[in-house]
Write a protein that holds these residues in place. Structure first.
Motif, mmCIF file in Angstrom:
data_model
loop_
_atom_site.group_PDB
_atom_site.id
_atom_site.type_symbol
_atom_site.label_atom_id
_atom_site.label_comp_id
_atom_site.label_asym_id
_atom_site.label_seq_id
_atom_site.Cartn_x
_atom_site.Cartn_y
_atom_site.Cartn_z
ATOM 1 N N PRO A 1 -1.887 -2.091 -5.146
ATOM 2 C CA PRO A 1 -1.786 -1.641 -6.549
ATOM 3 C C PRO A 1 -1.479 -2.817 -7.471
ATOM 4 O O PRO A 1 -0.967 -3.860 -7.045
ATOM 5 N N GLU A 2 -1.775 -2.661 -8.733
ATOM 6 C CA GLU A 2 -1.606 -3.740 -9.699
ATOM 7 C C GLU A 2 -0.177 -4.277 -9.729
ATOM 8 O O GLU A 2 0.054 -5.479 -9.853
ATOM 9 N N LEU A 9 0.814 -1.216 0.000
ATOM 10 C CA LEU A 9 0.000 0.000 0.000
ATOM 11 C C LEU A 9 0.845 1.261 0.000
ATOM 12 O O LEU A 9 0.366 2.334 -0.380
ATOM 13 N N ALA A 46 0.954 3.952 -7.276
ATOM 14 C CA ALA A 46 -0.029 3.207 -8.064
ATOM 15 C C ALA A 46 0.566 2.628 -9.337
ATOM 16 O O ALA A 46 0.164 1.560 -9.792
ATOM 17 N N GLY A 47 1.529 3.283 -9.935
ATOM 18 C CA GLY A 47 2.083 2.817 -11.202
ATOM 19 C C GLY A 47 3.340 1.993 -11.067
ATOM 20 O O GLY A 47 4.090 1.859 -12.046
ATOM 21 N N ARG A 79 0.679 -7.095 -7.141
ATOM 22 C CA ARG A 79 -0.107 -8.320 -7.120
ATOM 23 C C ARG A 79 0.608 -9.432 -7.881
ATOM 24 O O ARG A 79 1.269 -9.188 -8.876
#
Length: 372
Positions: free
Chosen positions: A204-205, A121, A125-126, A208
């Motif tokens: 965020p992607e 977290l 995000a990118g 994962r």
């Protein structure tokens, strides 16, 4: 006059049955024979539970098989479960080689999942997956190893049994996850309504785990990681000086110390590795769908992994086999309840009976060898 001939003596009882028993003893005591017998007995008990639930054996079997192998989704879910169990059992085997019993897989898994969520977290995000996924997994390993390190230090410094400390640390680890997902100041997602679940925001992607089986299958890279961990650990334990030293410490810490081996360091390393492997399992659970840290996210994997490690009896090949068995049975049990109306706890009962039967057979075999 010659003496009368002696009456013919009765034939001596054949010693063939007695001679056959020692030859059959190794076969009956072989792990494969013990496992097959345990599976038959546990399966018979499971059949009784199915009949008691008012379901025909054919219906129950079809539902169980459908839940295990009926679709790419079922197979992928089962493989993910098996991988988590294999990671915990692999760490348990390494610690057990050093004479330590790690029963703290649940707490170490929680510590790893908590650290993985916090690191994931905190990433932008990118973030690319090539950077985000390793960071999440390393955070899980470090947290799990540190959590097990508490018990290792207490053992090497104070002589406290690692069984007691790792067991008690389980409850603290579970409690920390509960606190983290209920407090907005920690990891809980922002509360937008009364229906907002107490869990973290999605990772965020880039943090994962990637899928390995396509869109239809949820199998993730945790399967590959678990397989590599088992293979590498097996090679290290069997083919390297570290494995030999761990085995020596497991046989006799006092004799190993007299030979100049760093007993405390080896015990700490073995238990820390066990915690780290469980921490990676926790990080994997957080990094796979739905990619959140939630209360009870561990689902008892830590204790199930302990059972897998005990059943494997030090063999990494058996770790893989038993993990696959338990992983597929767990996933099949869910469909067993949905499709056949048989409680999913029936699978847990069968797994528990399997453990009891194997343990009883091992005890009987060991006792017979010691008295022979």
């Amino acid at each position: 006059m010659p003496p009368p001939p002696l009456p013919p003596s009765a034939p001596a009882p054949s010693s063939a049955p007695r001679a056959a028993l020692p030859r059959l003893a190794p076969l009956l005591g072989h792990p494969v024979s013990v496992g097959l017998l345990a599976v038959v007995l546990a399966g018979t008990a499971g059949l009784g539970l199915v009949l008691g639930a008012g379901t025909t054996p054919a219906t129950a079997w079809n539902a169980l098989a459908e839940g295990m192998f009926g679709s790419p989704y079922a197979i992928g879910s089962s493989l993910n479960s098996a991988a988590v169990l294999a990671l915990i059992a692999t760490g348990f085997t390494a610690a057990h080689r050093a004479g330590l019993v790690n029963v703290g897989g649940e707490g170490q898994l929680c510590a790893g999942g908590l650290a993985a969520a916090a690191v994931g977290l905190a990433l932008p995000a990118g973030v690319p997956a090539v950077l985000g996924v390793p960071l999440v997994l390393v955070a899980g390993f470090a947290a799990g190893a540190a959590w097990a390190g508490i018990a290792a230090r207490l053992r090497t410094r104070r002589g406290t049994s690692e069984v007691i400390t790792t067991l008690l640390l389980n409850f603290i680890g579970v409690g920390l996850v509960s606190v983290a997902v209920h407090e907005e100041a920690l990891l809980r997602q922002p509360v937008t309504s009364s229906e907002t679940l107490p869990q973290s925001a999605p990772l965020p992607e880039g943090a994962r785990l990637p899928l390995i089986g396509g869109i239809e299958s949820p199998a993730t890279a945790i399967v590959v990681i678990a397989a590599l961990a088992a293979v590498i650990t097996g090679v290290v334990l069997r083919r390297t000086a570290v494995g030999l030293r761990l085995r020596s410490v497991g046989h006799s810490p006092a004799a190993s110390a007299r030979l100049g081996l760093p007993v405390a360091r080896l015990e700490t390393g073995g238990l820390a590795f066990a915690g780290g492997a469980a921490g990676v399992a926790g990080a994997g659970l957080v990094a796979m769908a739905p990619s959140v840290l939630a209360e009870h996210f561990s689902s008892g994997y830590g204790f199930s992994g302990l059972v897998v490690g005990l059943l494997a009896r030090g063999s990494l090949t058996a770790v893989a086999a038993v993990s696959l068995l338990f992983g597929f049975l767990t996933n099949g049990g869910i469909n067993l309840q949905l499709a056949a109306g048989v409680p999913a706890s029936s699978v847990q009962i069968v797994q528990s009976l399997l453990v009891l039967f194997v343990a009883a057979a091992m005890f009987a075999t060991t006792r017979n060898r010691s008295t022979s």
